[in-house]
Design an enzyme around this catalytic site. Structure first.
Site, PDB file in Angstrom:
ATOM      1  N   ARG A  55      -3.393   6.018   8.353  1.00  0.00           N
ATOM      2  CA  ARG A  55      -3.682   4.934   9.279  1.00  0.00           C
ATOM      3  C   ARG A  55      -2.661   3.806   9.277  1.00  0.00           C
ATOM      4  O   ARG A  55      -2.966   2.705   9.673  1.00  0.00           O
ATOM      5  CB  ARG A  55      -5.075   4.367   8.977  1.00  0.00           C
ATOM      6  CG  ARG A  55      -6.140   5.407   9.135  1.00  0.00           C
ATOM      7  CD  ARG A  55      -7.523   4.886   8.875  1.00  0.00           C
ATOM      8  NE  ARG A  55      -8.501   5.915   9.176  1.00  0.00           N
ATOM      9  CZ  ARG A  55      -8.967   6.179  10.386  1.00  0.00           C
ATOM     10  NH1 ARG A  55      -8.557   5.475  11.407  1.00  0.00           N
ATOM     11  NH2 ARG A  55      -9.839   7.142  10.580  1.00  0.00           N
ATOM     12  N   GLN A  86     -13.153   9.690   0.068  1.00  0.00           N
ATOM     13  CA  GLN A  86     -12.676  10.053   1.401  1.00  0.00           C
ATOM     14  C   GLN A  86     -11.337  10.778   1.306  1.00  0.00           C
ATOM     15  O   GLN A  86     -10.820  11.242   2.314  1.00  0.00           O
ATOM     16  CB  GLN A  86     -12.523   8.791   2.254  1.00  0.00           C
ATOM     17  CG  GLN A  86     -13.817   8.037   2.498  1.00  0.00           C
ATOM     18  CD  GLN A  86     -13.573   6.699   3.169  1.00  0.00           C
ATOM     19  OE1 GLN A  86     -13.305   5.704   2.504  1.00  0.00           O
ATOM     20  NE2 GLN A  86     -13.652   6.671   4.491  1.00  0.00           N
ATOM     21  N   VAL A  96      -8.475  13.641   0.005  1.00  0.00           N
ATOM     22  CA  VAL A  96      -8.472  15.111  -0.070  1.00  0.00           C
ATOM     23  C   VAL A  96      -7.477  15.617  -1.108  1.00  0.00           C
ATOM     24  O   VAL A  96      -7.188  16.805  -1.159  1.00  0.00           O
ATOM     25  CB  VAL A  96      -8.150  15.727   1.317  1.00  0.00           C
ATOM     26  CG1 VAL A  96      -9.229  15.373   2.328  1.00  0.00           C
ATOM     27  CG2 VAL A  96      -6.776  15.287   1.823  1.00  0.00           C
ATOM     28  N   HIS A 118     -14.328  14.585   2.843  1.00  0.00           N
ATOM     29  CA  HIS A 118     -13.404  15.125   3.844  1.00  0.00           C
ATOM     30  C   HIS A 118     -12.731  16.414   3.397  1.00  0.00           C
ATOM     31  O   HIS A 118     -11.705  16.803   3.959  1.00  0.00           O
ATOM     32  CB  HIS A 118     -12.357  14.066   4.203  1.00  0.00           C
ATOM     33  CG  HIS A 118     -12.940  12.849   4.841  1.00  0.00           C
ATOM     34  ND1 HIS A 118     -12.278  11.631   4.899  1.00  0.00           N
ATOM     35  CD2 HIS A 118     -14.144  12.641   5.454  1.00  0.00           C
ATOM     36  CE1 HIS A 118     -13.042  10.744   5.513  1.00  0.00           C
ATOM     37  NE2 HIS A 118     -14.173  11.333   5.856  1.00  0.00           N
ATOM     38  N   ASN A 155      -9.978  -3.912  -2.211  1.00  0.00           N
ATOM     39  CA  ASN A 155      -9.157  -3.315  -1.161  1.00  0.00           C
ATOM     40  C   ASN A 155      -8.033  -4.279  -0.813  1.00  0.00           C
ATOM     41  O   ASN A 155      -8.213  -5.489  -0.855  1.00  0.00           O
ATOM     42  CB  ASN A 155     -10.012  -3.031   0.086  1.00  0.00           C
ATOM     43  CG  ASN A 155      -9.297  -2.148   1.086  1.00  0.00           C
ATOM     44  OD1 ASN A 155      -8.880  -1.034   0.753  1.00  0.00           O
ATOM     45  ND2 ASN A 155      -9.141  -2.621   2.315  1.00  0.00           N
TER      46      ASN A 155
END
Length: 242
Positions: free
Chosen positions: A31, A97, A99, A115, A207
């Site tokens: 993103r 989330q 992988v 995911h 974050n």
């Protein structure tokens, strides 16, 4: 009360990890335009079922790049600390989330992958699974003739029902819910902190950038590397419970 004291007192801590956890290991994220994967590919076009069948060459190139990049990276201190906290009974469940499989590589055992995993590929027809490195050697079809694809959730595909159910149950049981490196923009992962809060859990968000749930959190940390923050918390835990 502090994050450290919440950790020490918690009976059921659940951790949700997102892309920020992986980027500290050197993996590009989805993103970040002009950085990450967007610099070379358009994931929104290539990480799709349509690309798997109709842009096969580009799909394979994209995932070979991702698998090769994964092989060049490794878990960081944050991954290893979470695994250590699990062994010590401080953390009960990790929902991710990501992988990359770094949590398992670092030693965590109770990991729910929302995911999927880039560590394996599987056949679209028969479901047989193989280690993902076979993709790098040009093994793109199964013995049954079906198409092999990475065992990740592609855009437009539903998330694995079992993983969602387990993650929801973990959030309901949590008395402390930590968000590490997630922008909390993707559903249903961004609903898990709300589930935990509704059931009385403390919510901590760590974050780099602000998230939409910051106002609901009991503690928020921005502009800090996750590995560094977890190291500090671990040192403080040693003082609380030597």
């Amino acid at each position: 009360m502090t994050i450290t004291s919440w950790l020490a007192a918690s009976r059921h801590t659940v951790v949700l990890t997102g892309a920020g956890m992986s980027t500290e290991s050197g993996l590009p994220d989805f993103r970040s335009p002009r950085t990450g994967l967007w610099a070379r590919f358009n994931p929104s076009e290539l990480a799709t079922i349509d690309a798997l069948y109709h842009r096969r060459e580009s799909f394979v190139e994209f995932y070979q790049y991702r698998i090769r990049t994964l092989q060049q990276c490794q878990p960081h201190d944050g991954h290893r600390l979470l695994a250590d906290w699990e062994r010590r009974g401080i953390v009960q469940t990790i929902v991710t989330q990501n992988v990359d499989g770094f949590h398992q590589e670092a030693g965590s055992r109770r990991v729910i992958e929302l995911h999927g995993s880039l560590r394996t590929v599987h056949c679209q027809r028969c479901g047989e699974s193989k280690p993902s490195f076979v993709y790098l050697h040009g093994v793109l079809t199964c013995e049954c003739g079906g198409v092999l694809r990475p065992s990740v959730v592609l855009f437009g595909e539903p998330l694995p029902e079992k993983a969602i159910t387990e993650a929801w149950e973990a959030a309901q049981q949590a008395d402390l819910f930590l968000v590490l490196g997630s922008s909390l923009q993707v559903s249903p992962a961004n609903q898990l902190p709300l589930v935990a809060k509704r059931n009385g859990a403390k919510l901590v968000i760590i974050n780099w950038e602000p998230t939409e749930l910051d106002d609901l959190a009991d503690a928020v940390i921005h502009q800090r590397k996750i590995g560094e923050v977890l190291n500090e918390l671990n040192e403080q835990l040693a003082e609380v419970d030597p």
